[in-house]
Design an enzyme around this catalytic site. Structure first.
Site, PDB file in Angstrom:
ATOM      1  N   GLU A  10      28.827  44.964  37.844  1.00  0.00           N
ATOM      2  CA  GLU A  10      29.091  44.010  36.753  1.00  0.00           C
ATOM      3  C   GLU A  10      27.866  43.144  36.460  1.00  0.00           C
ATOM      4  OE1 GLU A  10      32.588  41.911  38.096  1.00  0.00           O
ATOM      5  OE2 GLU A  10      33.897  43.392  37.211  1.00  0.00           O
TER       6      GLU A  10
ATOM      7  N   GLU B 263      36.510  50.258  38.345  1.00  0.00           N
ATOM      8  CA  GLU B 263      37.439  49.247  38.880  1.00  0.00           C
ATOM      9  C   GLU B 263      38.579  49.064  37.895  1.00  0.00           C
ATOM     10  OE1 GLU B 263      36.046  45.391  40.212  1.00  0.00           O
ATOM     11  OE2 GLU B 263      34.140  46.276  40.858  1.00  0.00           O
TER      12      GLU B 263
HETATM   13  C1  BG6 Z   1      35.452  42.483  39.826  1.00  0.00           C
HETATM   14  C2  BG6 Z   1      34.530  42.527  40.998  1.00  0.00           C
HETATM   15  O1  BG6 Z   1      34.988  41.482  39.002  1.00  0.00           O
HETATM   16  O2  BG6 Z   1      36.763  42.114  39.999  1.00  0.00           O
HETATM   17  C3  BG6 Z   1      35.221  42.601  42.340  1.00  0.00           C
HETATM   18  O3  BG6 Z   1      33.584  43.544  40.882  1.00  0.00           O
HETATM   19  C4  BG6 Z   1      36.468  41.754  42.331  1.00  0.00           C
HETATM   20  O4  BG6 Z   1      34.306  42.210  43.326  1.00  0.00           O
HETATM   21  C5  BG6 Z   1      37.400  42.288  41.255  1.00  0.00           C
HETATM   22  O5  BG6 Z   1      37.106  41.647  43.560  1.00  0.00           O
HETATM   23  C6  BG6 Z   1      38.751  41.631  41.174  1.00  0.00           C
HETATM   24  O6  BG6 Z   1      38.616  40.256  41.074  1.00  0.00           O
HETATM   25  P1  BG6 Z   1      39.369  39.301  42.080  1.00  0.00           P
HETATM   26  O7  BG6 Z   1      38.858  37.963  41.807  1.00  0.00           O
HETATM   27  O8  BG6 Z   1      40.802  39.447  41.775  1.00  0.00           O
HETATM   28  O9  BG6 Z   1      39.028  39.773  43.441  1.00  0.00           O
END
Ligand code: BG6
Length: 484
Positions: A189, A382
Site C-alpha cells: 500500500e 488483501e
Molecule cells: C491493510 C494493511 O491496510 O489493511 C494491513 O496492508 C492491515 O497491514 C489491513 O492489517 C487491515 O487493516 P486493519 O487495521 O483492520 O488491520
C-alpha cells in the site's frame, strides 16, 4: 462454467510486522512499528485510528521502559509456529502465501553493509516449507516496517537517503531468493503515507518542515524511486520474476450526481491511482502535477527522477480492497483530496463493526475500472472481514459472517473475470489471525485460523480452525466454483 483460470493463485496474506513476532530473535533490530502501542478503545482520541502518532506518544514509546504494550513485537508468533502455520495453509489447499520480509531482521539498523545471516536463513527456511507443499510465496519486500534507526536519523522516508538504503535491502532479497520466489511486490500500500506518514513512511509529522500532505507525497516520491530502482535491478538479474506494485484501492462514489461532486470524485480517483500511473506507466500525470501545484503540495523532486521512473515499470498491479468511499464537492462536506480515510457514509451499504463499508459490487467496479485503464494483470492481495470471533469451549469458531463476506466478494471477482479482467489471484488478509494495523488490537480478526491471544499478549498462541477454514478449502478445491 468456471471462469477462473487453472493457474489462479488462491491464498492468504500476512505481514512480517504483524505476524512474525520474535522481535528480538535472529539479531533483529527494531522497526518504527515496534513502537506503536495498544491503546484501549475508551482511551482513543477519536475512537478510530491510532496509527497517527503524536510527539508525546512517540517519545513515551521510545523510552521503552517495559511498561508499554507493543503488540507488533509479539505478532502471532509465526517465527516459532511457521511449520505448523504453513501446514495449515497447505491443508486449505493454498496455491500462494503472501508474506513480507522484516527489513530489520536482515539489516537491523538499515545501515549495515552486509545482511545478518540468521535473518537470511529464516526466510530460506520459510520458503522451503512453502515449496514442500507446492505453495508459491508472494513476497512484499516492505510492509511499512522502517528500521527505527532510520526514523531517528532521517525521519524515515521523508529523506532521499532511504532510497539507496532500501535498494541495498531489495537487491539482497533478489540476489538471495530469486530462485525461491517468483512473485514480488515492492511496497505494501504505497499510498499509506497519505493516511499516516508514520505508518507509511516511518516519518513523524512534528519533526518535518513540511505540512502533513506534502510530507505524505514526499515519502511516496522517494518510495516510487526506490521501487523503480528495485524493479530495474530485478528485471536485469532475475527476468523470471514478476514484480508488482500495490495500493490501498479506494473506489470513490460521488455524494450526488451534481457535476461538482462528480468532478471531485474524478480527482479523488486520479490521486488514488497516482501510484499506478507512476509505477505502471512510468510518470506522474499532468492532472496530478497540476493538483500538486494548485494545492501547494511541496515536493522536492529528486534529480533525474523522470528517467528513473520511465525506465522501469511493474509487471502487475496489486491492491487491497476493504471498502469504498463517498466524496462531495460541497465546502461543508469536503475532505482532504487523496486522504485515505473519509467520513461521509454511503446509505446503500452496510458497515462492519469498525465502520468499514462492505461493498462487494464495488470490487467488480474497481476491477473493471483498473483493467480498462491499464490493461495489465491484476492481483487482489488483501480483502477480508475484520470481526470479533468467539473461541468455543470445544475449540470451534463459528464465523458464518466471514464466509458471507468472502462469498460475496468472490462472486464479484468472478463477474469481473467474466467481464474480461485479467486477474492473477486472490489472497485474503490475515489468513491466520494477527494484530490489526490501524488499532494494534488482536480483537479484530480476519483469519481462517484463530490464534489464542488477546490484546495484552495473554493466551497460548495455539491455532484453531474456524468454520471459514473448511469453507475456503472447498472454494479453492473447486477453483472458485463451490461457494456454498
Ligand atoms: C491493510 C494493511 O491496510 O489493511 C494491513 O496492508 C492491515 O497491514 C489491513 O492489517 C487491515 O487493516 P486493519 O487495521 O483492520 O488491520
Amino acid at each position: 462454467m468456471n471462469v477462473f483460470p487453472s493457474t489462479f493463485l488462491w491464498g492468504g496474506a500476512t505481514s512480517s510486522a504483524q505476524f512474525e513476532g520474535g522481535y528480538n530473535l535472529h539479531g533483529r533490530g527494531l522497526s518504527h512499528l515496534d513502537f506503536i502501542d495498544f491503546v484501549p478503545k475508551d482511551e482513543r482520541p477519536d475512537g478510530r485510528m491510532t496509527m497517527e502518532i503524536t510527539q508525546g506518544r512517540f517519545e513515551n514509546a521510545r523510552k521503552d521502559d517495559g511498561a508499554m504494550n507493543f503488540p507488533y513485537r509479539r505478532g502471532s508468533e509465526f517465527v516459532s509456529h511457521y511449520k505448523e502455520d504453513i501446514a495449515l495453509l497447505a491443508e486449505m489447499g493454498f496455491k500462494t502465501f503472501r508474506m513480507s520480509i522484516s527489513w530489520t531482521r536482515l539489516f537491523p539498523t538499515g545501515k549495515e553493509e552486509r545482511p545478518n545471516p540468521e535473518g537470511i536463513q529464516f526466510y530460506h527456511d520459510v520458503f522451503a516449507e512453502c515449496h514442500k507443499y507446492g505453495i508459491e510465496p508472494l513476497v512484499t519486500m516492505i510492509h511499512h516496517e522502517v528500521p527505527i534507526a532510520l526514523t531517528d536519523e532521517y525521519n524515515g522516508w521523508e529523506s532521499p537517503e532511504l532510497i539507496d538504503l532500501f535498494v541495498k535491502f531489495s537487491r539482497t532479497l533478489i540476489d538471495e531468493y530469486k530462485d525461491e520466489v517468483t512473485y514480488w511486490i515492492t511496497f505494501n500500500e504505497i499510498n499509506m503515507a497519505l493516511c499516516s506518514p508514520y505508518m507509511g513512511g516511518g516519518s513523524l509529522v512534528y519533526r518535518s518542515k513540511k505540512d502533513r500532505l506534502s510530507l505524505a507525497h514526499q515519502i511516496m516520491h522517494h518510495q516510487f524511486l526506490a521501487s523503480a530502482k528495485t524493479i530495474a535491478y530485478a528485471h536485469d538479474v532475475a527476468p523470471q520474476c514478476k514484480i508488482g506494485c500495490m495500493i490501498a484501492r479506494l473506489e470513490c462514489y460521488p455524494y450526488t450526481c451534481k457535476p461538482t461532486d462528480v468532478a471531485v470524485t474524478v480527482l479523488e480517483d486520479q490521486l488514488n491511482l497516482n501510484p499506478y500511473d507512476v509505477m505502471a506507466r512510468g510518470a506522474y500525470s499532468k492532472r496530478v502535477l497540476r493538483y500538486f501545484n494548485e494545492a501547494g503540495i511541496d515536493i522536492d523532486f529528486v534529480d533525474g527522477y523522470e528517467d528513473i521512473l520511465r525506465s522501469s515499470t511493474v509487471d502487475f498491479l496489486a491492491f487491497s480492497y476493504y471498502m469504498t468511499y463517498v466524496v462531495s464537492g460541497d465546502e461543508d462536506k469536503r475532505e482532504n483530496p487523496g486522504d485515505l480515510i473519509k467520513n461521509l457514509r454511503n446509505p446503500y451499504i452496510k458497515t462492519n463493526d469498525w465502520g468499514w463499508g462492505i461493498d462487494p459490487e464495488g470490487l467488480r467496479i474497481t476491477l473493471n475500472r483498473i483493467y480498462d485503464r491499464y490493461q495489465m494483470p491484476i492481483f487482489i492481495v488483501e480483502n477480508g472481514l475484520g470481526a470479533a470471533d468467539t473461541l468455543e469451549s470445544d475449540g470451534t469458531v463459528h464465523d458464518a459472517y466471514r464466509i458471507d463476506y468472502l462469498r460475496e466478494h468472490i462472486r464479484a471477482m468472478r463477474e469481473a473475470v467474466a467481464d474480461g479482467v485479467d486477474l492473477m489471484g486472490y489472497t485474503t488478509w490475515g489468513c491466520i489471525d494477527l494484530p490489526s494495523a490501524s488499532l494494534a488490537e488482536m480483537v479484530k480478526r480476519y483469519g481462517f485460523v484463530y490464534v489464542d491471544a488477546d490484546d495484552y499478549g495473554n493466551g497460548t498462541y495455539d491455532r484453531y480452525r474456524k468454520d471459514s477454514f473448511y469453507w475456503y478449502k472447498k472454494v479453492i478445491a473447486s477453483n472458485g466454483e463451490d461457494l456454498d
